[in-house]
Scaffold this active site. Structure first.
Site, short mmCIF file in Angstrom:
data_model
loop_
_atom_site.label_atom_id
_atom_site.label_comp_id
_atom_site.label_asym_id
_atom_site.label_seq_id
_atom_site.Cartn_x
_atom_site.Cartn_y
_atom_site.Cartn_z
N ASP A 158 15.93 -18.60 14.36
CA ASP A 158 16.18 -17.56 15.35
C ASP A 158 17.06 -16.46 14.80
O ASP A 158 17.31 -15.46 15.48
CB ASP A 158 16.82 -18.16 16.61
CG ASP A 158 18.10 -18.90 16.30
OD1 ASP A 158 18.33 -19.24 15.13
OD2 ASP A 158 18.89 -19.15 17.24
N ASN A 164 28.86 -14.30 15.53
CA ASN A 164 28.59 -14.48 16.96
C ASN A 164 29.28 -13.43 17.81
O ASN A 164 29.79 -13.71 18.90
CB ASN A 164 29.02 -15.88 17.41
CG ASN A 164 27.86 -16.87 17.37
OD1 ASN A 164 26.75 -16.56 17.79
ND2 ASN A 164 28.12 -18.05 16.83
N ASP A 215 27.53 -16.06 10.35
CA ASP A 215 27.23 -15.82 11.76
C ASP A 215 28.55 -15.69 12.51
O ASP A 215 29.20 -16.68 12.82
CB ASP A 215 26.39 -16.98 12.31
CG ASP A 215 25.99 -16.77 13.76
OD1 ASP A 215 26.31 -15.71 14.32
OD2 ASP A 215 25.38 -17.69 14.34
N TYR A 247 30.70 -20.01 10.12
CA TYR A 247 29.87 -20.06 11.32
C TYR A 247 30.81 -20.11 12.51
O TYR A 247 31.42 -21.13 12.81
CB TYR A 247 28.95 -21.29 11.29
CG TYR A 247 28.22 -21.55 12.58
CD1 TYR A 247 27.50 -20.54 13.22
CD2 TYR A 247 28.24 -22.81 13.17
CE1 TYR A 247 26.84 -20.78 14.41
CE2 TYR A 247 27.57 -23.06 14.35
CZ TYR A 247 26.88 -22.05 14.97
OH TYR A 247 26.22 -22.28 16.16
#
Length: 643
Positions: free
Chosen positions: A292, A191, A189, A149
């Protein structure tokens, strides 16, 4: 074999959303995902919050990592089906989370392959990157799985520097693993997105970041250099779906952007080149709700399409008997003291050890009390360590001839317990003439108690008592008020007496209720440019408008430019140049909203499309400094949008 990666944005709130609210346990949630390896990011839990339902899922081995300082933040978890359990696991990716760094992979354990990490970063920086619980690594022999993450884009300088260090260190670790002959799968993730197709509005993003190329930010350039053809890793989704557009994995739920698919693709499954023959497909599961983000998944062949090797056998330790169950590495949650049955109980701190003889209780006798009134035994120092008792002479210096003098204990003297104080509060007994609550709302005559005698009024001066020297007031009955005995009027009511309030009529009650509703109810929201009620928002950003409320269009956010505008302009030009009557009629009947969109452009506003318009209004408009009300005036047209 199926692998799933999902940023759940708090595992505790996952079961509050459809369809996960119907699942009674986390085991049923994993069964619904139907995968052999499930990787979660942003768990947002602390180690003390992990219970058996979350940790001991039947058929799975769980591996957790938690933030060391900021509890309830970040956190990653990997669930592996027991038949594919890894041969080793590592918390973090810099080698400092578990203690000393392991430089190379050995036969006794340890994934190793850290490259130049200890040379490029200080020990404090390495420990900081692993202190937020962002990475968990599992070794499956065929590949090393990195569940990560990555940090979000934070405007503060410290977090920006931390983010750059994190991305740089992760690339160094991946290169070290590949250089050591290992195959790598990086998922989670990240990002960041490296392709303009993976962003809902790339032009707006470039303008906000002040860049000329979409990959102009450091994190986008990092991901672009990592992915083929510029890097060693392959984007598994683009390998199988190279032309798919708007395959987004993350949406801003605060602006309700998911219904119109206004998001980004920042969740990936990246693989090294040698593992591509094992891959059969890779998808974005955008229909799965609950966060989300949406899950991303990949499917691997059970047998290698070229060599025919079984994936399950290749993932097991060398020479392992496939009929025997495999044990997970020591990082597995099943070995925690909480779940392994080795945690000490609270009662163990209050019981004596079974093999001890020095803790036997002895009798304590005080010299000031008879022997027949000795107190009960208490625990004190062992007999082997207690000093020899001495005789205590009496005040007269004579010894008792009846026998030896009582022994004096070295323990503190027993205190006489103090008498317990009454903690009950004295309550004032209600008198016969206690004032009722009606006295505060009614008249004095209605509130007076019938049991209370009205006080008499004084009509004479006080007289002095010559014997006691005190002054004694003299009271006499009060004179009757002339209105008290007035005769009733013609309607039968006494004008001098206080009467109870008369009930309101239905019309009066309805008028009063309407006035209260007008006073208490909020005014209706204004209509946006779509003619629909607007939605109220509150400013959370610090500044002069902090906590102020305003209205925006209730529709979800969409791109700045609607493609239908080009068609609208073409139809308008055809209509002006004398197009056929049938086509003009069809245009006027089917695209009236699109002509309204053109007029919105002419007025300097965002076109009125299916997404949010640019309507804005304060709930309480500010006032001018010089006094008077503030009136909203139309602003200048937006120079960024050309008609």
């Amino acid at each position: 074999m199926r692998i799933v990666s999902w940023n759940v944005n708090s595992i505790r709130t996952l079961k509050q959303y459809h369809p996960w609210r119907d699942h009674k346990s986390y085991g049923s949630v994993l069964d619904a995902l139907d995968a052999d390896i499930i990787c979660f990011q942003e768990m947002k839990i602390a180690r003390s919050n992990v219970d058996s339902d979350l940790a001991l899922v039947p058929g799975y081995d769980a591996f957790f990592t938690f933030p060391k300082k900021r509890h309830g933040y970040a956190g990653s978890t990997t669930y592996v089906r027991s038949e594919f359990t890894p041969v080793d696991a590592e918390e973090g990716f810099t080698g400092t989370a578990g203690g000393s760094m392991r430089q190379v992979m050995t036969d006794t354990g340890g994934i190793g392959c850290y490259g130049d990490l200890p040379l490029q970063f200080t020990p404090a920086e390495l420990a900081e990157m692993d202190s937020e619980g962002r990475v968990i690594i599992t070794d499956h022999r065929v590949f090393v799985l990195i569940n990560a993450y990555f940090p979000v884009n934070d405007p503060s300088e410290d977090r920006q520097a931390f983010r750059v260090r994190f991305y740089t260190a992760m690339r160094m670790r991946i290169d070290a693993l590949l250089a050591g002959g290992r195959n790598v799968i990086l998922l989670g993730d990240i990002n960041a997105c490296y392709d303009a197709r993976d962003h809902c509005d790339p032009k707006k993003s470039m303008r906000e970041n002040g860049i000329d190329e979409f990959w102009g930010t450091p994190t986008r350039a990092w991901l672009r250099d990592l992915v083929h053809p510029r890097g060693p890793m392959y984007d598994s989704f683009r390998v199988f779906h190279p032309d798919t557009e708007r395959a987004f994995t993350c949406w801003n739920t605060l602006i309700d952007a998911r219904p119109v698919n206004y998001g980004t693709r920042i969740d990936y499954i990246l693989t090294s080149a040698a593992l591509l023959p094992w891959f059969r497909d890779s998808t974005v599961d955008s229909d799965t709700m609950g966060s989300d983000h949406c899950p991303v998944s990949c499917v691997l062949h059970d047998q290698h399409p070229e060599t025919g090797e079984s994936l399950r056998v290749a993932m097991a330790p060398a020479g392992w008997n496939m009929d025997l169950p495999r044990q997970p590495p020591k990082l597995c949650v099943k070995y925690w003291d909480t779940f392994a049955g080795t945690q000490k109980k609270l009662s163990s701190f209050f019981t004596a050890k079974s093999g001890s003889t020095d803790s036997a209780p002895i009798t304590v006798v005080s010299a000031s009390m008879p022997l027949n009134e000795a107190k009960s035994t208490v625990d004190c120092e062992p007999p082997s360590k207690v000093a020899q008792a001495i005789s205590a002479p009496s005040e007269s210096g004579l010894q008792d001839s009846a026998g030896p003098s009582p022994k004096i204990s070295t323990a503190p003297p027993l205190r006489k317990p103090a008498p317990a104080k009454s903690t009950a509060k004295r309550k004032k007994a209600p008198g016969a003439g206690q004032t009722k609550i009606a006295a505060f709302f009614g008249t004095k005559s209605a509130a007076a108690s019938p049991n209370r005698t009205p006080p008499a009024t004084s009509t004479a001066a006080s007289r002095s008592d010559s014997q006691s020297g005190t002054i004694t007031p003299v009271f006499e009955p009060a004179a009757a008020h002339p209105l008290a005995t007035a005769a009733p009027d013609s309607n039968g009511s006494n004008p001098g007496s206080a009467s109870a309030p008369q009930p309101m009529t239905n019309a009066e009650a309805e008028a009063a209720a309407s006035q209260w509703r007008t006073l208490l109810n909020r005014p209706p929201p204004p209509n946006c440019y779509h003619g629909e009620p607007a939605k109220q928002f509150t400013v959370n950003k610090a500044g002069p408008n902090h906590r102020r409320s305003f209205y925006l269009c209730a529709r979800p956010v969409g791109p700045e430019h609607d493609p239908r505008m080009d068609q609208d302009d073409a139809r308008a030009a055809a209509s002006v140049n004398g197009g056929d009557s049938q086509g003009s009629a069809a245009t006027s009947s089917s695209s009236s909203q699109q002509f309204i969109m053109s007029s919105a452009y002419a007025g300097g506003r965002k076109p009125i499309a299916e997404t949010r318009c640019d309507f804005f209004q304060w709930l309480n408009p500010p006032k001018r400094k010089g006094g008077g009300s503030w009136k909203e005036e139309p602003g200048p047209p937006d120079k960024k949008r050309k008609p």
